[in-house]
Write an enzyme that holds these catalytic residues in place. Structure first.
Site, PDB file in Angstrom:
ATOM      1  N   CYS A   1       0.829  -1.217   0.000  1.00 41.19           N
ATOM      2  CA  CYS A   1       0.000   0.000   0.000  1.00 41.19           C
ATOM      3  C   CYS A   1       0.862   1.266   0.000  1.00 41.19           C
ATOM      4  O   CYS A   1       1.591   1.510  -0.946  1.00 41.19           O
ATOM      5  CB  CYS A   1      -0.982  -0.041   1.172  1.00 41.19           C
ATOM      6  SG  CYS A   1      -2.354   1.140   0.944  1.00 41.19           S
TER       7      CYS A   1
ATOM      8  N   HIS B   1      -4.262  -4.289   0.090  1.00 38.73           N
ATOM      9  CA  HIS B   1      -4.031  -4.910   1.395  1.00 38.73           C
ATOM     10  C   HIS B   1      -4.463  -6.373   1.356  1.00 38.73           C
ATOM     11  O   HIS B   1      -5.443  -6.759   1.987  1.00 38.73           O
ATOM     12  CB  HIS B   1      -4.810  -4.172   2.479  1.00 38.73           C
ATOM     13  CG  HIS B   1      -4.230  -2.844   2.857  1.00 38.73           C
ATOM     14  ND1 HIS B   1      -3.103  -2.731   3.637  1.00 38.73           N
ATOM     15  CD2 HIS B   1      -4.628  -1.586   2.563  1.00 38.73           C
ATOM     16  CE1 HIS B   1      -2.828  -1.445   3.818  1.00 38.73           C
ATOM     17  NE2 HIS B   1      -3.716  -0.731   3.172  1.00 38.73           N
TER      18      HIS B   1
ATOM     19  N   GLU C   1      -3.173  -8.555   2.951  1.00 34.31           N
ATOM     20  CA  GLU C   1      -3.019  -9.089   4.307  1.00 34.31           C
ATOM     21  C   GLU C   1      -4.249  -8.848   5.187  1.00 34.31           C
ATOM     22  O   GLU C   1      -4.372  -9.463   6.261  1.00 34.31           O
ATOM     23  CB  GLU C   1      -1.780  -8.476   4.986  1.00 34.31           C
ATOM     24  CG  GLU C   1      -1.933  -7.062   5.487  1.00 34.31           C
ATOM     25  CD  GLU C   1      -1.804  -5.985   4.416  1.00 34.31           C
ATOM     26  OE1 GLU C   1      -1.836  -4.790   4.778  1.00 34.31           O
ATOM     27  OE2 GLU C   1      -1.679  -6.344   3.229  1.00 34.31           O
TER      28      GLU C   1
END
Length: 321
Positions: free
Chosen positions: A142, A235, A237
């Site tokens: 990001c 993102h 994650e």
């Protein structure tokens, strides 16, 4: 993990073309194995949540990975206890004389600021410069991706008229790339940012390869052709509820916030979000660690010379484009 094949098997050439790792018996028998050493520079204010999210993805690989956490010394974290930082994190001074197989640089909620106005910008640039010689492969996430592209290539970010907030479809651009091997033609990725890459400037750098992109998001996964740098603008994650937590946080603060796109069923924030990106997130990290495992030297002291060799061979290949 790679597959082991008999020496000289004709299928090796086909598998190589499809970017599938295939080790001949002679090579496999002489492989030396050790844990991969990965450093994580966690710039997010929610340190513990981010740690958990990234470690969850790393843990899905069958490889043994040793993780060290890094923090910047020029910024005071206010969302996590000092005890946690002292116990689990070291500053860059404790890393700069070491070599690592991998480094992950997270995002940070500062994309509305000029890069140079971020209080730890100079220190971050030092870390990025160090990684160029001491880390075999670095993944930027990001804002970390925007920062890395700006520092290393001078590619500026552009501010968006409204926050890019939601889970967006990304079109696969190279189905045979190592990093996206096994991806569907369309995958989904959460995004939560106020800025984007200047794609006109990005296009000037032939060494940067866009692996997936979206109409609303622009490039989603970018990598140098030697995989020394990987940039993920979203993102992967994030957990199932991360965007929901961001939405309700801003909502209860009275801040202007839209319901995240393509996230809640029927756009109803009272309903549980659908986790549509988990498989591809696991696959990207697994592919990345697998590639690093195959290519990084057994002796960490040889990582700088291995980087130089990889860079030289890639430059020669690029000269032929």
């Amino acid at each position: 993990m790679p597959i082991n094949i008999p020496d000289g098997l004709p299928a090796k050439e086909i598998l190589h073309h499809e970017r599938i790792f295939a080790l001949e018996e002679e090579v496999a028998e002489h492989q030396e194995i050790r844990p991969l050493n990965v450093a994580i520079l966690n710039l997010m204010p929610t340190k513990i949540e981010t740690e958990t999210q990234i470690l969850r993805l790393i843990s899905k690989s069958p490889l043994q990975v040793s993780c060290d956490f890094m923090r910047v010394s020029t910024h005071k974290s206010t969302h996590v206890s000092a005890d946690h930082l002292v116990k689990f994190y070291d500053t860059f001074d404790n890393f700069k004389d070491k070599n690592y197989d991998g480094l992950i640089i997270t995002g940070a909620p500062v994309e509305q600021m000029a890069f140079e106005d971020v209080d730890y910008w100079d220190e971050l640039c030092q870390i990025i410069d160090w990684s160029q010689e001491h880390v075999f492969s670095t993944m930027y996430l990001c804002w970390g991706a925007l920062a890395g592209l700006y520092h290393l290539y001078g590619i500026p970010k552009r501010q968006l008229g409204a926050k890019l907030f939601g889970v967006f479809p990304q079109r696969l651009c190279d189905e045979y790339n190592f990093l996206t091997n096994g991806f569907d033609e369309v995958h989904y990725m959460p995004h939560s940012r106020h800025a984007a890459i200047d794609t006109n400037e990005l296009a000037k750098h032939k060494e940067l390869h866009v692996l997936s992109e979206g109409f609303a998001t622009g490039p989603a996964i970018i990598a140098t052709r030697d995989f020394h740098e990987i940039y993920v603008t979203g993102h992967f994650e994030y957990g199932r509820d991360t965007l929901a937590d961001e939405f309700w946080r801003d909502f209860h603060k009275g801040l202007p916030i839209r319901v995240p796109e393509n996230y809640f069923p029927d756009d109803d924030p009272e309903k549980q979000p659908i986790f549509t990106w988990r498989a591809h997130a696991n696959l990207l990290y697994r592919n990345w660690l697998n590639w690093v495992y195959q290519m990084t030297p057994y002796d960490p002291n040889q990582i700088p010379s291995a980087i130089a060799s990889l860079r030289s061979s890639t430059d020669e290949a690029m000269d032929k484009f």
